[in-house]
Design a protein around this motif. Structure first.
Motif, PDB file in Angstrom:
ATOM      1  N   ALA A 261       0.841  -1.201   0.000  1.00 20.96           N
ATOM      2  CA  ALA A 261       0.000   0.000   0.000  1.00 20.96           C
ATOM      3  C   ALA A 261       0.876   1.251   0.000  1.00 20.96           C
ATOM      4  CB  ALA A 261      -0.913   0.000   1.228  1.00 20.96           C
ATOM      5  N   PRO A 262       0.443   2.317  -0.673  1.00 23.06           N
ATOM      6  CA  PRO A 262       1.205   3.565  -0.635  1.00 23.06           C
ATOM      7  C   PRO A 262       1.287   4.096   0.796  1.00 23.06           C
ATOM      8  CG  PRO A 262      -0.494   3.629  -2.340  1.00 23.06           C
ATOM      9  CD  PRO A 262      -0.774   2.421  -1.498  1.00 23.06           C
ATOM     10  N   PRO A 263       2.390   4.708   1.172  1.00 31.84           N
ATOM     11  CA  PRO A 263       2.508   5.234   2.540  1.00 31.84           C
ATOM     12  C   PRO A 263       1.447   6.294   2.818  1.00 31.84           C
ATOM     13  CG  PRO A 263       4.644   5.218   1.439  1.00 31.84           C
ATOM     14  CD  PRO A 263       3.613   4.910   0.389  1.00 31.84           C
ATOM     15  N   ARG A 264       0.870   6.232   3.990  1.00 28.04           N
ATOM     16  CA  ARG A 264      -0.030   7.306   4.419  1.00 28.04           C
ATOM     17  C   ARG A 264       0.799   8.498   4.898  1.00 28.04           C
ATOM     18  NH1 ARG A 264      -5.794   6.333   5.560  1.00 28.04           N
ATOM     19  NH2 ARG A 264      -5.594   6.908   3.369  1.00 28.04           N
ATOM     20  N   LEU A 265       1.888   8.207   5.606  1.00 31.47           N
ATOM     21  CA  LEU A 265       2.810   9.251   6.056  1.00 31.47           C
ATOM     22  C   LEU A 265       4.190   8.948   5.496  1.00 31.47           C
ATOM     23  CD1 LEU A 265       3.520  11.711   7.924  1.00 31.47           C
ATOM     24  CD2 LEU A 265       4.033  10.025   9.701  1.00 31.47           C
ATOM     25  N   ARG A 266       4.788   9.943   4.833  1.00 37.30           N
ATOM     26  CA  ARG A 266       6.120   9.762   4.281  1.00 37.30           C
ATOM     27  C   ARG A 266       7.054  10.809   4.877  1.00 37.30           C
ATOM     28  NH1 ARG A 266       5.586  10.620  -1.446  1.00 37.30           N
ATOM     29  NH2 ARG A 266       6.332  12.761  -1.162  1.00 37.30           N
ATOM     30  N   ILE A 267       8.134  10.335   5.480  1.00 42.31           N
ATOM     31  CA  ILE A 267       9.149  11.206   6.078  1.00 42.31           C
ATOM     32  C   ILE A 267      10.423  11.045   5.269  1.00 42.31           C
ATOM     33  CG2 ILE A 267      10.487  11.701   8.163  1.00 42.31           C
ATOM     34  CD1 ILE A 267       7.540  12.136   8.597  1.00 42.31           C
ATOM     35  N   ARG A 268      10.974  12.165   4.786  1.00 43.84           N
ATOM     36  CA  ARG A 268      12.180  12.087   3.976  1.00 43.84           C
ATOM     37  C   ARG A 268      13.227  13.096   4.453  1.00 43.84           C
ATOM     38  NH1 ARG A 268      10.344   8.098   2.996  1.00 43.84           N
ATOM     39  NH2 ARG A 268       9.845   7.061   1.010  1.00 43.84           N
ATOM     40  N   ASP A 269      14.345  12.567   4.946  1.00 38.74           N
ATOM     41  CA  ASP A 269      15.547  13.345   5.256  1.00 38.74           C
ATOM     42  C   ASP A 269      15.259  14.542   6.161  1.00 38.74           C
ATOM     43  OD1 ASP A 269      18.300  13.705   5.092  1.00 38.74           O
ATOM     44  OD2 ASP A 269      18.135  15.132   3.432  1.00 38.74           O
ATOM     45  N   LEU A 270      14.490  14.297   7.251  1.00 41.18           N
ATOM     46  CA  LEU A 270      14.214  15.390   8.191  1.00 41.18           C
ATOM     47  C   LEU A 270      15.477  15.710   8.985  1.00 41.18           C
ATOM     48  CD1 LEU A 270      10.693  15.041   9.843  1.00 41.18           C
ATOM     49  CD2 LEU A 270      11.389  16.294   7.810  1.00 41.18           C
ATOM     50  N   THR A 271      15.863  16.980   8.943  1.00 43.90           N
ATOM     51  CA  THR A 271      17.053  17.458   9.645  1.00 43.90           C
ATOM     52  C   THR A 271      16.675  18.735  10.380  1.00 43.90           C
ATOM     53  OG1 THR A 271      18.502  16.517   7.967  1.00 43.90           O
ATOM     54  CG2 THR A 271      19.433  18.240   9.344  1.00 43.90           C
ATOM     55  N   GLY A 272      17.209  18.903  11.592  1.00 42.78           N
ATOM     56  CA  GLY A 272      16.885  20.077  12.385  1.00 42.78           C
ATOM     57  C   GLY A 272      17.880  20.242  13.512  1.00 42.78           C
ATOM     58  N   PRO A 273      17.487  20.958  14.571  1.00 38.85           N
ATOM     59  CA  PRO A 273      18.390  21.156  15.699  1.00 38.85           C
ATOM     60  C   PRO A 273      18.897  19.844  16.303  1.00 38.85           C
ATOM     61  CG  PRO A 273      16.522  22.643  15.852  1.00 38.85           C
ATOM     62  CD  PRO A 273      16.235  21.722  14.710  1.00 38.85           C
ATOM     63  N   ILE A 274      18.063  18.811  16.276  1.00 35.24           N
ATOM     64  CA  ILE A 274      18.479  17.507  16.812  1.00 35.24           C
ATOM     65  C   ILE A 274      18.489  16.454  15.702  1.00 35.24           C
ATOM     66  CG2 ILE A 274      17.910  15.653  18.424  1.00 35.24           C
ATOM     67  CD1 ILE A 274      16.626  17.722  20.226  1.00 35.24           C
ATOM     68  N   LEU A 275      17.479  16.465  14.845  1.00 32.69           N
ATOM     69  CA  LEU A 275      17.329  15.408  13.840  1.00 32.69           C
ATOM     70  C   LEU A 275      18.448  15.453  12.802  1.00 32.69           C
ATOM     71  CD1 LEU A 275      13.480  15.594  13.225  1.00 32.69           C
ATOM     72  CD2 LEU A 275      14.728  14.000  14.684  1.00 32.69           C
ATOM     73  N   GLY A 277      18.743  13.677   9.314  1.00 30.44           N
ATOM     74  CA  GLY A 277      18.418  12.902   8.126  1.00 30.44           C
ATOM     75  C   GLY A 277      17.540  11.698   8.380  1.00 30.44           C
ATOM     76  N   VAL A 278      16.414  11.905   9.067  1.00 30.48           N
ATOM     77  CA  VAL A 278      15.506  10.797   9.401  1.00 30.48           C
ATOM     78  C   VAL A 278      14.562  10.533   8.233  1.00 30.48           C
ATOM     79  CG1 VAL A 278      13.683   9.993  10.946  1.00 30.48           C
ATOM     80  CG2 VAL A 278      15.632  11.278  11.861  1.00 30.48           C
ATOM     81  N   THR A 279      14.481   9.265   7.818  1.00 26.43           N
ATOM     82  CA  THR A 279      13.626   8.857   6.707  1.00 26.43           C
ATOM     83  C   THR A 279      12.883   7.566   7.061  1.00 26.43           C
ATOM     84  OG1 THR A 279      15.033   9.854   5.005  1.00 26.43           O
ATOM     85  CG2 THR A 279      13.619   8.033   4.314  1.00 26.43           C
ATOM     86  N   PHE A 280      11.558   7.553   6.912  1.00 29.05           N
ATOM     87  CA  PHE A 280      10.777   6.320   7.062  1.00 29.05           C
ATOM     88  C   PHE A 280       9.357   6.569   6.562  1.00 29.05           C
ATOM     89  CE2 PHE A 280      10.201   8.524  11.096  1.00 29.05           C
ATOM     90  CZ  PHE A 280       8.852   8.375  11.374  1.00 29.05           C
ATOM     91  N   ASP A 281       8.609   5.483   6.375  1.00 27.40           N
ATOM     92  CA  ASP A 281       7.216   5.541   5.940  1.00 27.40           C
ATOM     93  C   ASP A 281       6.319   4.878   6.984  1.00 27.40           C
ATOM     94  OD1 ASP A 281       7.910   6.702   3.505  1.00 27.40           O
ATOM     95  OD2 ASP A 281       8.144   4.749   2.517  1.00 27.40           O
ATOM     96  N   VAL A 282       5.067   5.313   7.023  1.00 28.40           N
ATOM     97  CA  VAL A 282       4.040   4.654   7.832  1.00 28.40           C
ATOM     98  C   VAL A 282       2.832   4.429   6.934  1.00 28.40           C
ATOM     99  CG1 VAL A 282       2.694   4.689   9.960  1.00 28.40           C
ATOM    100  CG2 VAL A 282       4.841   5.965   9.847  1.00 28.40           C
ATOM    101  N   ARG A 283       2.393   3.178   6.847  1.00 27.84           N
ATOM    102  CA  ARG A 283       1.289   2.833   5.959  1.00 27.84           C
ATOM    103  C   ARG A 283      -0.038   2.818   6.713  1.00 27.84           C
ATOM    104  NH1 ARG A 283       5.718   0.966   3.560  1.00 27.84           N
ATOM    105  NH2 ARG A 283       5.707   1.048   1.269  1.00 27.84           N
ATOM    106  N   VAL A 474      14.278   3.107  17.050  1.00 36.85           N
ATOM    107  CA  VAL A 474      15.063   3.581  18.187  1.00 36.85           C
ATOM    108  C   VAL A 474      15.943   4.737  17.717  1.00 36.85           C
ATOM    109  CG1 VAL A 474      16.747   2.965  19.962  1.00 36.85           C
ATOM    110  CG2 VAL A 474      15.051   1.273  19.212  1.00 36.85           C
ATOM    111  N   PHE A 475      15.862   5.869  18.430  1.00 33.78           N
ATOM    112  CA  PHE A 475      16.620   7.064  18.077  1.00 33.78           C
ATOM    113  C   PHE A 475      17.861   7.208  18.959  1.00 33.78           C
ATOM    114  CE2 PHE A 475      12.776   7.950  15.924  1.00 33.78           C
ATOM    115  CZ  PHE A 475      12.981   9.021  15.055  1.00 33.78           C
ATOM    116  N   ARG A 476      18.910   7.748  18.357  1.00 36.69           N
ATOM    117  CA  ARG A 476      20.122   8.102  19.096  1.00 36.69           C
ATOM    118  C   ARG A 476      20.780   9.277  18.386  1.00 36.69           C
ATOM    119  NH1 ARG A 476      25.756   4.632  19.693  1.00 36.69           N
ATOM    120  NH2 ARG A 476      26.722   5.974  21.274  1.00 36.69           N
ATOM    121  N   HIS A 477      21.006  10.355  19.140  1.00 32.98           N
ATOM    122  CA  HIS A 477      21.667  11.544  18.592  1.00 32.98           C
ATOM    123  C   HIS A 477      21.008  12.016  17.296  1.00 32.98           C
ATOM    124  CE1 HIS A 477      24.524  10.978  21.707  1.00 32.98           C
ATOM    125  NE2 HIS A 477      25.214  10.010  21.124  1.00 32.98           N
ATOM    126  N   GLY A 478      19.676  11.988  17.266  1.00 33.76           N
ATOM    127  CA  GLY A 478      18.939  12.520  16.132  1.00 33.76           C
ATOM    128  C   GLY A 478      18.792  11.592  14.947  1.00 33.76           C
TER     129      GLY A 478
END
Length: 502
Positions: A261-275, A277-283, A474-478
């Motif tokens: 199924a196509p992802p309902r939520l798509r996260i691509r290369d989120l970068t910020g004060p802590i993050l 390059g976070v990338t993942f999908d949620v269907r 599991v997250f570590r150092h963004g």
């Protein structure tokens, strides 16, 4: 754990009764806490724990029964006399002054008690240094308490209690906002206090922490003691049954997600004060857990998706459509619903009615053609969500402040679900919620996922993640450093990943 308590109770409550306006909050409650004992007071919201704590603190005077401290009967206990006799209660809000420094918070009780009109700052620092030395911890004395992480605030509160020669410390929900590593550090401190003969009365909703910490248990239900005895006689099933009066199984989420199924939520290369390059999908139908040590990035990720954090780069898309801007309004219009961790300050209007709270985020859909709010539509929508989510209340007109933690959380969910979201972000969905309500909220989340929602759960409650999620990141150092799918998702595996991230 090997009990180190003395034979004679430091605190003894016998047949305590307390009523408010004809409602019996405590009924024939007896409790003993010995020097050097870690005693866990357990029970669901509304069981009488808070009332009993306030009796011990001298805030409430019992209608009947007797109190003895260090073997001596106490005719009338007040907050001041309780402190003078060695009883210190550290409430969940810690009762610290955020605009004062660590040193000032530690010394203030002594200054007030001795009615000092002139402050000698050298003495203030000496007092504060002595307090932290007793705990064998180091905290910047000149830092404002409001700027400290919650774990250090807790240390300041405990250090201040010891300055008052505490012989019994009551810890009210002390681990609510702590990570697993911080909980371990707190327990090490508590055991050190135990070795010095300090009695600890530990109040928590978290089952495994109860079993990890306690020498003895007393369980309240409906204002009465239903179980009491050594910790060795209890396991999770017995505690749960004592607290709720029923058996609660460990139902795991078994929703089958269509991987094509196509992802309902798509996260691509989120970068910020802590993050980083976070990338993942949620269907659709998937529940994804986000966890890590405090500040590892999972909280910022939730804030970015909900539009609360606007700085940074990367893409967030719902059903293939990228959000045009990283704002709360843009997230809501795209179909993202957010339930905050601190429901009291961020999720509810406490003095408004249940109906007002349930409708607060969907008022536009409840207007007439003349752009006036329709009372009929408002009541109908509130009634439906309150019924569907099982909110226990006398009526939808009752102030939400009067509800238990579990029912307040359901009202927050009702407000968000009334907007008909496609993505649901839950930050600490059962923080401060008792075991029975927690199981019901987990069941509701599973039902929502089964209806096609994509769900993100931010939590450090490992059993919650294991029971409720399709997979956990599991997250570590963004960064996402591990992903545990259903087959590998166990409490031990999660703990191993979190320990590696420390």
């Amino acid at each position: 754990m090997t009990p180190r308590s003395s034979d004679r109770p430091f605190l003894s409550l016998t047949a305590i009764g307390k009523s408010f306006g004809g409602v019996r909050a405590l009924d024939d409650v007896s409790l003993d806490v010995s020097a050097g004992e870690i005693h866990c007071l357990a029970g669901e919201n509304g069981s009488g724990k808070s009332t009993l704590i306030k009796v011990i603190a001298g805030v409430h005077r019992p209608d009947r029964g007797s109190i003895a401290i260090a073997g001596q009967p106490v005719a009338s206990l007040t907050p001041i006399s309780a402190v003078r006799q060695g009883v210190q209660v550290i409430y969940q809000d810690l009762s610290l002054f955020p605009n004062l420094t660590v040193a000032e918070n530690l010394a203030i009780n002594s200054l007030v008690e001795h009615r000092r009109t002139l402050v000698r700052w050298r003495d203030v620092r000496r007092t504060a240094e002595h307090a932290l030395e007793r705990l064998r911890v180091s905290i910047d004395l000149d830092r404002l308490v409001g700027d400290l992480p919650i774990a250090e605030k807790q240390l300041v509160a405990i250090a201040r209690a010891l300055l008052q020669d505490a012989r019994l410390i009551v810890l009210d929900e002390p681990t609510t906002a702590l990570t697993g590593v911080e909980v371990d550090a707190l327990f090490a401190l508590v055991r050190d206090l135990q070795q010095r003969g300090v009695a600890i009365l530990f109040v928590t909703h978290k089952m495994r922490e109860m079993l990890q910490a306690a020498d003895r248990f007393t369980v309240l239900r409906n204002g009465r003691v239903v179980e009491s005895g050594p910790a060795a006689e209890f396991d999770e099933a017995r505690l749960t049954h004592a607290m709720t009066g029923r058996a609660i199984g460990e139902t795991r989420f078994d929703g089958r997600v269509d991987a094509s199924a196509p992802p309902r939520l798509r996260i691509r290369d989120l970068t910020g004060p802590i993050l980083r390059g976070v990338t993942f999908d949620v269907r659709p139908g998937e529940i994804v857990g986000l966890t890590g040590l405090l500040g590892a990035g999972q909280g910022e990720l939730a804030a970015r998706v909900a539009g609360l954090e606007t700085s940074g780069t990367g893409e967030i898309a719902v059903d293939g459509a990228p959000l045009p801007a990283c704002t709360v309004r843009a997230a809501a219009r795209a179909g993202i619903g957010y339930v905050p961790e601190d429901r009291l300050r961020e999720g509810l209007f406490l003095d408004r009615s249940i109906a007002d709270n349930a409708n607060a985020s969907s008022l536009r859909a409840l207007t007439t053609g003349l752009r006036l709010l329709s009372t009929r539509r408002m009541r109908s929508q509130a009634d439906r969500w309150i019924h569907d989510l099982g909110v226990k209340a006398p009526s939808i007109d009752a102030p939400v402040r009067q509800l238990s933690g579990g029912n307040q959380q359901r009202v927050v969910l009702a407000r968000v679900l009334a907007t008909r979201p496609k993505v649901l972000v839950l930050n600490g969905p059962t923080v401060g919620v008792d075991v029975g309500a927690k199981e019901e909220i987990h069941a509701t989340i599973r039902q929502l996922a089964a209806g096609g929602l994509a769900v993100l759960i931010v939590s450090d409650d490992l059993p919650e993640l294991v029971q409720s999620c399709s997979r956990v990141l599991v997250f570590r150092h963004g960064r996402v450093t591990a992903e545990l799918g259903a087959a590998a998702l166990t409490g031990d595996a999660l703990q191993e990943q979190l320990s590696a991230a420390h």
